[in-house]
Scaffold this motif. Structure first.
Motif, PDB file in Angstrom:
ATOM      1  N   ALA A   1       0.816  -1.210   0.000  1.00  0.00           N
ATOM      2  CA  ALA A   1       0.000   0.000   0.000  1.00  0.00           C
ATOM      3  C   ALA A   1       0.846   1.255   0.000  1.00  0.00           C
ATOM      4  N   PRO A   2       0.550   2.183  -0.919  1.00  0.00           N
ATOM      5  CA  PRO A   2       1.212   3.485  -0.850  1.00  0.00           C
ATOM      6  C   PRO A   2       0.634   4.269   0.322  1.00  0.00           C
ATOM      7  N   ARG A   3       1.303   5.306   0.717  1.00  0.00           N
ATOM      8  CA  ARG A   3       0.774   6.158   1.785  1.00  0.00           C
ATOM      9  C   ARG A   3      -0.557   6.755   1.349  1.00  0.00           C
ATOM     10  N   ALA A   4      -1.386   7.019   2.314  1.00  0.00           N
ATOM     11  CA  ALA A   4      -2.654   7.689   2.013  1.00  0.00           C
ATOM     12  C   ALA A   4      -2.349   9.035   1.371  1.00  0.00           C
ATOM     13  N   LEU A   5      -3.175   9.403   0.419  1.00  0.00           N
ATOM     14  CA  LEU A   5      -2.977  10.668  -0.277  1.00  0.00           C
ATOM     15  C   LEU A   5      -3.141  11.836   0.690  1.00  0.00           C
ATOM     16  N   SER A   6      -2.263  12.796   0.562  1.00  0.00           N
ATOM     17  CA  SER A   6      -2.312  13.982   1.420  1.00  0.00           C
ATOM     18  C   SER A   6      -2.442  15.229   0.556  1.00  0.00           C
ATOM     19  N   LEU A   7      -2.887  16.294   1.182  1.00  0.00           N
ATOM     20  CA  LEU A   7      -3.006  17.577   0.504  1.00  0.00           C
ATOM     21  C   LEU A   7      -1.664  18.041  -0.061  1.00  0.00           C
ATOM     22  N   PRO A   8      -0.554  17.938   0.685  1.00  0.00           N
ATOM     23  CA  PRO A   8       0.733  18.333   0.100  1.00  0.00           C
ATOM     24  C   PRO A   8       1.116  17.512  -1.149  1.00  0.00           C
ATOM     25  N   GLN A   9       0.722  16.254  -1.195  1.00  0.00           N
ATOM     26  CA  GLN A   9       1.011  15.446  -2.389  1.00  0.00           C
ATOM     27  C   GLN A   9       0.228  15.961  -3.597  1.00  0.00           C
ATOM     28  N   VAL A  10      -1.016  16.324  -3.382  1.00  0.00           N
ATOM     29  CA  VAL A  10      -1.826  16.864  -4.482  1.00  0.00           C
ATOM     30  C   VAL A  10      -1.243  18.193  -4.934  1.00  0.00           C
ATOM     31  N   GLU A  11      -0.869  19.033  -3.991  1.00  0.00           N
ATOM     32  CA  GLU A  11      -0.286  20.332  -4.332  1.00  0.00           C
ATOM     33  C   GLU A  11       1.032  20.164  -5.087  1.00  0.00           C
ATOM     34  N   ALA A  12       1.855  19.203  -4.675  1.00  0.00           N
ATOM     35  CA  ALA A  12       3.127  18.943  -5.367  1.00  0.00           C
ATOM     36  C   ALA A  12       2.879  18.420  -6.775  1.00  0.00           C
ATOM     37  N   ALA A  13       1.889  17.559  -6.926  1.00  0.00           N
ATOM     38  CA  ALA A  13       1.562  17.032  -8.253  1.00  0.00           C
ATOM     39  C   ALA A  13       1.073  18.153  -9.165  1.00  0.00           C
ATOM     40  N   ARG A  14       0.248  19.034  -8.619  1.00  0.00           N
ATOM     41  CA  ARG A  14      -0.235  20.169  -9.414  1.00  0.00           C
ATOM     42  C   ARG A  14       0.944  21.035  -9.860  1.00  0.00           C
ATOM     43  N   ALA A  15       1.861  21.319  -8.949  1.00  0.00           N
ATOM     44  CA  ALA A  15       3.031  22.147  -9.284  1.00  0.00           C
ATOM     45  C   ALA A  15       3.895  21.483 -10.348  1.00  0.00           C
ATOM     46  N   ALA A  16       3.956  20.150 -10.321  1.00  0.00           N
ATOM     47  CA  ALA A  16       4.753  19.412 -11.305  1.00  0.00           C
ATOM     48  C   ALA A  16       3.975  19.175 -12.603  1.00  0.00           C
ATOM     49  N   GLY A  17       2.670  19.470 -12.580  1.00  0.00           N
ATOM     50  CA  GLY A  17       1.846  19.311 -13.776  1.00  0.00           C
ATOM     51  C   GLY A  17       1.232  17.950 -13.947  1.00  0.00           C
ATOM     52  N   GLY A  18       1.274  17.112 -12.912  1.00  0.00           N
ATOM     53  CA  GLY A  18       0.808  15.742 -13.078  1.00  0.00           C
ATOM     54  C   GLY A  18      -0.227  15.280 -12.074  1.00  0.00           C
ATOM     55  N   CYS A  19      -0.316  13.971 -11.971  1.00  0.00           N
ATOM     56  CA  CYS A  19      -1.290  13.300 -11.121  1.00  0.00           C
ATOM     57  C   CYS A  19      -0.625  12.867  -9.816  1.00  0.00           C
ATOM     58  N   PRO A  20      -1.297  13.071  -8.685  1.00  0.00           N
ATOM     59  CA  PRO A  20      -0.701  12.685  -7.411  1.00  0.00           C
ATOM     60  C   PRO A  20      -0.626  11.175  -7.209  1.00  0.00           C
ATOM     61  N   PHE A  21      -1.287  10.417  -8.057  1.00  0.00           N
ATOM     62  CA  PHE A  21      -1.261   8.962  -7.935  1.00  0.00           C
ATOM     63  C   PHE A  21      -0.245   8.301  -8.862  1.00  0.00           C
ATOM     64  N   GLN A  22       0.557   9.095  -9.534  1.00  0.00           N
ATOM     65  CA  GLN A  22       1.572   8.547 -10.422  1.00  0.00           C
ATOM     66  C   GLN A  22       2.857   8.319  -9.628  1.00  0.00           C
ATOM     67  N   ALA A  23       3.426   7.133  -9.783  1.00  0.00           N
ATOM     68  CA  ALA A  23       4.706   6.814  -9.134  1.00  0.00           C
ATOM     69  C   ALA A  23       5.538   6.011 -10.130  1.00  0.00           C
ATOM     70  N   ALA A  24       6.724   6.510 -10.415  1.00  0.00           N
ATOM     71  CA  ALA A  24       7.637   5.836 -11.355  1.00  0.00           C
ATOM     72  C   ALA A  24       6.929   5.513 -12.674  1.00  0.00           C
TER      73      ALA A  24
END
Length: 168
Positions: free
Chosen positions: A77-100
């Motif tokens: 299981a990945p860590r539960a999604l957090s607000l900072p992860q969504v904000e970081a994904a937005r800043a990077a232009g992508g999806c917070p559920f993408q990994a590698a």
């Protein structure tokens, strides 16, 4: 985007109700059949999940976002999604559920994620399929009295994470 906590709670209740889940998964299966008939290529490059580079926005319903967040994550299981992860994904232009370059919620991803492929030969039919599947998705909401909200993916995730109770 801010939503009424009652609406977000209703999305989560619906995302766990067997009849709603069955109807949503039936719709996802119909999309999978259509996509399989078309045979688009997926190179697991993750390009489609980088919205800014791919030049698109991902729009989903509140029910779809709640469904993705409410389902048990795959093992490990990945860590539960957090607000900072969504904000970081937005800043990077992508999806917070993408990994590698891979989707960590592949089995529970929203409708439009199931339709969109980076394969340029797929562009001709993707828009049509997406538009056609929005009608049954809206009907599903109406049938089960689930509040309908259609918005950009990360904005909905942020609204849900800001609003939903911690125990959900």
């Amino acid at each position: 985007m801010r939503d009424d906590p009652t609406i977000i709670r209703r999305w989560f209740e619906a995302a766990q109700a067997p009849a709603v889940v069955a109807d949503l998964e039936r719709l996802f299966a119909a999309v999978a059949d259509e996509v399989e008939r078309r045979g688009p290529a997926c190179w697991a490059s993750g390009r489609c999940c980088n919205f800014e580079r791919a030049g698109h926005r991902l729009y989903v319903t509140g029910l779809e976002a709640a469904y993705a967040l409410a389902r048990p994550p795959p093992t490990p299981a990945p860590r539960a999604l957090s607000l900072p992860q969504v904000e970081a994904a937005r800043a990077a232009g992508g999806c917070p559920f993408q990994a590698a370059n891979l989707c960590t919620i592949h089995a529970t991803k929203p409708l439009t994620c199931r339709i969109y492929f980076c394969d340029r030969s797929a562009t001709a039919w993707q828009q049509d399929l997406s538009e056609r599947m929005l009608a049954p998705l809206r009907t599903l909401h109406d049938t089960h009295a689930v509040p309908y909200r259609y918005a950009e993916w990360r904005s909905l995730l942020e609204a849900i994470l800001r609003t939903r109770p911690r125990n959900e």
